[in-house]
Design a protein around this motif. Structure first.
Motif, PDB file in Angstrom:
ATOM      1  N   PHE A  90       0.869  -1.167   0.000  1.00 57.96           N
ATOM      2  CA  PHE A  90       0.000   0.000   0.000  1.00 57.96           C
ATOM      3  C   PHE A  90       0.913   1.226   0.000  1.00 57.96           C
ATOM      4  O   PHE A  90       1.541   1.521   1.014  1.00 57.96           O
ATOM      5  CB  PHE A  90      -0.896   0.018   1.237  1.00 57.96           C
ATOM      6  N   PRO A  91       1.017   1.946  -1.119  1.00 54.76           N
ATOM      7  CA  PRO A  91       1.968   3.049  -1.176  1.00 54.76           C
ATOM      8  C   PRO A  91       1.501   4.303  -0.436  1.00 54.76           C
ATOM      9  O   PRO A  91       2.309   5.187  -0.141  1.00 54.76           O
ATOM     10  CB  PRO A  91       2.091   3.328  -2.679  1.00 54.76           C
ATOM     11  N   GLY A  92       0.204   4.384  -0.167  1.00 53.29           N
ATOM     12  CA  GLY A  92      -0.340   5.555   0.506  1.00 53.29           C
ATOM     13  C   GLY A  92      -1.123   5.155   1.738  1.00 53.29           C
ATOM     14  O   GLY A  92      -0.606   4.496   2.642  1.00 53.29           O
ATOM     15  N   GLU A  93      -2.381   5.525   1.750  1.00 60.34           N
ATOM     16  CA  GLU A  93      -3.243   5.172   2.886  1.00 60.34           C
ATOM     17  C   GLU A  93      -3.506   3.673   2.898  1.00 60.34           C
ATOM     18  O   GLU A  93      -3.709   3.061   1.848  1.00 60.34           O
ATOM     19  CB  GLU A  93      -4.567   5.931   2.799  1.00 60.34           C
ATOM     20  N   PRO A  94      -3.509   3.069   4.086  1.00 60.57           N
ATOM     21  CA  PRO A  94      -3.816   1.633   4.156  1.00 60.57           C
ATOM     22  C   PRO A  94      -5.287   1.412   3.826  1.00 60.57           C
ATOM     23  O   PRO A  94      -6.116   2.306   3.966  1.00 60.57           O
ATOM     24  CB  PRO A  94      -3.515   1.279   5.611  1.00 60.57           C
ATOM     25  N   GLY A  95      -5.587   0.215   3.374  1.00 59.26           N
ATOM     26  CA  GLY A  95      -6.976  -0.059   3.039  1.00 59.26           C
ATOM     27  C   GLY A  95      -7.190  -1.510   2.692  1.00 59.26           C
ATOM     28  O   GLY A  95      -6.512  -2.395   3.207  1.00 59.26           O
ATOM     29  N   ASN A  96      -8.120  -1.727   1.775  1.00 63.54           N
ATOM     30  CA  ASN A  96      -8.595  -3.080   1.486  1.00 63.54           C
ATOM     31  C   ASN A  96      -8.196  -3.508   0.074  1.00 63.54           C
ATOM     32  O   ASN A  96      -8.101  -2.704  -0.839  1.00 63.54           O
ATOM     33  CB  ASN A  96     -10.116  -3.133   1.625  1.00 63.54           C
ATOM     34  N   CYS A  97      -7.964  -4.797  -0.077  1.00 64.01           N
ATOM     35  CA  CYS A  97      -7.698  -5.423  -1.366  1.00 64.01           C
ATOM     36  C   CYS A  97      -7.685  -6.928  -1.109  1.00 64.01           C
ATOM     37  O   CYS A  97      -7.786  -7.373   0.044  1.00 64.01           O
ATOM     38  CB  CYS A  97      -6.353  -4.961  -1.944  1.00 64.01           C
ATOM     39  N   GLY A  98      -7.564  -7.713  -2.158  1.00 58.08           N
ATOM     40  CA  GLY A  98      -7.512  -9.152  -1.963  1.00 58.08           C
ATOM     41  C   GLY A  98      -7.145  -9.874  -3.240  1.00 58.08           C
ATOM     42  O   GLY A  98      -7.230  -9.329  -4.335  1.00 58.08           O
ATOM     43  N   MET A 112     -21.058  -7.623  -7.456  1.00 60.07           N
ATOM     44  CA  MET A 112     -19.686  -7.148  -7.607  1.00 60.07           C
ATOM     45  C   MET A 112     -18.660  -8.286  -7.621  1.00 60.07           C
ATOM     46  O   MET A 112     -17.798  -8.357  -8.495  1.00 60.07           O
ATOM     47  CB  MET A 112     -19.354  -6.193  -6.452  1.00 60.07           C
ATOM     48  N   PHE A 113     -18.750  -9.187  -6.626  1.00 62.21           N
ATOM     49  CA  PHE A 113     -17.688 -10.163  -6.389  1.00 62.21           C
ATOM     50  C   PHE A 113     -17.958 -11.476  -7.118  1.00 62.21           C
ATOM     51  O   PHE A 113     -19.050 -12.039  -7.005  1.00 62.21           O
ATOM     52  CB  PHE A 113     -17.560 -10.453  -4.891  1.00 62.21           C
ATOM     53  N   PRO A 114     -16.967 -11.995  -7.834  1.00 58.63           N
ATOM     54  CA  PRO A 114     -17.156 -13.299  -8.477  1.00 58.63           C
ATOM     55  C   PRO A 114     -17.136 -14.425  -7.444  1.00 58.63           C
ATOM     56  O   PRO A 114     -16.491 -14.316  -6.402  1.00 58.63           O
ATOM     57  CB  PRO A 114     -15.956 -13.395  -9.421  1.00 58.63           C
ATOM     58  N   LYS A 115     -17.848 -15.473  -7.731  1.00 60.44           N
ATOM     59  CA  LYS A 115     -17.833 -16.678  -6.907  1.00 60.44           C
ATOM     60  C   LYS A 115     -16.389 -17.138  -6.746  1.00 60.44           C
ATOM     61  O   LYS A 115     -15.674 -17.356  -7.733  1.00 60.44           O
ATOM     62  CB  LYS A 115     -18.669 -17.749  -7.608  1.00 60.44           C
ATOM     63  N   SER A 116     -15.913 -17.272  -5.507  1.00 56.93           N
ATOM     64  CA  SER A 116     -14.482 -17.504  -5.280  1.00 56.93           C
ATOM     65  C   SER A 116     -14.197 -17.676  -3.790  1.00 56.93           C
ATOM     66  O   SER A 116     -15.100 -17.588  -2.954  1.00 56.93           O
ATOM     67  CB  SER A 116     -13.667 -16.304  -5.788  1.00 56.93           C
ATOM     68  N   ILE A 117     -12.932 -17.925  -3.485  1.00 55.67           N
ATOM     69  CA  ILE A 117     -12.409 -17.821  -2.123  1.00 55.67           C
ATOM     70  C   ILE A 117     -11.436 -16.646  -2.131  1.00 55.67           C
ATOM     71  O   ILE A 117     -10.461 -16.653  -2.890  1.00 55.67           O
ATOM     72  CB  ILE A 117     -11.668 -19.099  -1.679  1.00 55.67           C
ATOM     73  N   GLU A 118     -11.705 -15.654  -1.296  1.00 51.50           N
ATOM     74  CA  GLU A 118     -10.801 -14.498  -1.222  1.00 51.50           C
ATOM     75  C   GLU A 118      -9.722 -14.725  -0.173  1.00 51.50           C
ATOM     76  O   GLU A 118     -10.007 -15.149   0.947  1.00 51.50           O
ATOM     77  CB  GLU A 118     -11.559 -13.224  -0.869  1.00 51.50           C
ATOM     78  N   VAL A 119      -8.496 -14.434  -0.554  1.00 54.88           N
ATOM     79  CA  VAL A 119      -7.398 -14.356   0.409  1.00 54.88           C
ATOM     80  C   VAL A 119      -7.174 -12.873   0.658  1.00 54.88           C
ATOM     81  O   VAL A 119      -6.739 -12.135  -0.229  1.00 54.88           O
ATOM     82  CB  VAL A 119      -6.120 -15.033  -0.126  1.00 54.88           C
ATOM     83  N   GLN A 120      -7.490 -12.449   1.842  1.00 57.94           N
ATOM     84  CA  GLN A 120      -7.510 -11.035   2.192  1.00 57.94           C
ATOM     85  C   GLN A 120      -6.118 -10.413   2.193  1.00 57.94           C
ATOM     86  O   GLN A 120      -5.141 -11.030   2.635  1.00 57.94           O
ATOM     87  CB  GLN A 120      -8.143 -10.888   3.585  1.00 57.94           C
ATOM     88  N   GLU A 124      -3.343  -5.154   7.981  1.00 60.64           N
ATOM     89  CA  GLU A 124      -3.440  -5.754   9.319  1.00 60.64           C
ATOM     90  C   GLU A 124      -4.378  -6.954   9.379  1.00 60.64           C
ATOM     91  O   GLU A 124      -4.640  -7.484  10.455  1.00 60.64           O
ATOM     92  CB  GLU A 124      -3.840  -4.709  10.369  1.00 60.64           C
ATOM     93  N   ASN A 125      -4.885  -7.386   8.211  1.00 55.60           N
ATOM     94  CA  ASN A 125      -5.725  -8.593   8.174  1.00 55.60           C
ATOM     95  C   ASN A 125      -5.301  -9.544   7.063  1.00 55.60           C
ATOM     96  O   ASN A 125      -6.074 -10.413   6.666  1.00 55.60           O
ATOM     97  CB  ASN A 125      -7.197  -8.207   7.977  1.00 55.60           C
ATOM     98  N   ALA A 126      -4.090  -9.378   6.560  1.00 50.89           N
ATOM     99  CA  ALA A 126      -3.646 -10.188   5.431  1.00 50.89           C
ATOM    100  C   ALA A 126      -3.650 -11.673   5.788  1.00 50.89           C
ATOM    101  O   ALA A 126      -3.117 -12.077   6.823  1.00 50.89           O
ATOM    102  CB  ALA A 126      -2.242  -9.771   4.996  1.00 50.89           C
ATOM    103  N   GLY A 127      -4.276 -12.463   4.934  1.00 51.94           N
ATOM    104  CA  GLY A 127      -4.339 -13.904   5.147  1.00 51.94           C
ATOM    105  C   GLY A 127      -5.683 -14.417   5.604  1.00 51.94           C
ATOM    106  O   GLY A 127      -5.903 -15.628   5.635  1.00 51.94           O
TER     107      GLY A 127
END
Length: 228
Positions: A90-98, A112-120, A124-127
């Motif tokens: 995260f080069p700037g403000e921390p946030g969400n992605c996966g 929005m989200f495709p059928k899947s398993i997300e790895v966060q 501070e919640n990675a994994g």
């Protein structure tokens, strides 16, 4: 005798080279550092507004998710039994992605989200695992997912499965390494060398791989896949 030794050494070197070439051929770069070849964008807002710009760009040799408008960058190909090696920050403000694995039906959740398993990858919640119309199990499920009666894989259900560690991520702005290993119905995740999650009995065993635009800017320097 010397001839036999020379032949043995030569044979060994040839075999070693071939083995090394085979190993290298099993690994592919999903991001070529130049463009989005091999990927396609699925961003609902781009359907509604033809003038909306894609949140996925190439900048200074990096793949960048700008975070907005929200959506997904999805591989054209389907993958099964692999190790995915990703460097991100995260080069700037921390946030969400996966990173989404075993992705299939698009826009299956919240339009929005495709059928899947997300790895966060959220700071501070990675994994963490998030179940998106697919499911995966872990030991001590109630401790990490909440009361069983609330579990589910669709809107309004407990879809988050917390990771195993704290403080595996590097400081904000620094590069992190995430490795996701998918074998049959198991998924293992490492962050900066720490095993942070391990799931089994996944309801999907293959699918596309997707990166998210989910509100925060994220840079990717490596997205590498090794067939297992």
């Amino acid at each position: 005798m010397k001839n036999y030794i020379a032949i043995y050494i030569l044979s060994f070197l040839i075999f070693s080279c071939k083995s090394h070439e085979t190993k290298r051929s099993d690994t592919i770069n999903l991001f070529n550092g130049k463009d989005l070849s091999g990927w396609h964008v699925d961003v609902p807002k781009m359907d509604e507004d033809p003038g909306a710009k894609s949140p996925f760009i190439i900048r200074d040799g990096l793949l960048v998710s700008l975070g907005e408008p929200q959506g997904h960058l999805i591989t054209d190909s389907v993958y099964q039994n692999y190790k995915l090696d990703v460097d991100y920050r995260f080069p700037g403000e921390p946030g969400n992605c996966g990173v989404l694995v075993h992705a299939s039906t698009p826009r299956a959740l919240y339009g929005m989200f495709p059928k899947s398993i997300e790895v966060q990858m959220m700071h501070e919640n990675a994994g963490d695992f998030w179940c998106i119309v697919e499911n995966v199990e872990v030991p001590n499920m109630e401790e990490r997912r909440g009361p069983k009666e609330n579990w589910g894989i669709t809107e309004g259900k407990e879809r988050r499965i917390k990771n195993l560690t704290d403080d595996s991520e590097n400081a904000l702005g620094e590069w992190n390494n995430m490795v996701i290993e998918s074998r049959a119905d198991t998924i293992k995740v490492w962050v900066n060398g720490d095993l942070v999650n391990e799931g089994f009995n996944s309801t999907a065993k293959k699918g596309h791989i997707a990166l998210q635009a989910e509100g925060a800017e994220v840079e990717f320097s490596k997205v590498e896949l090794t067939h297992l």
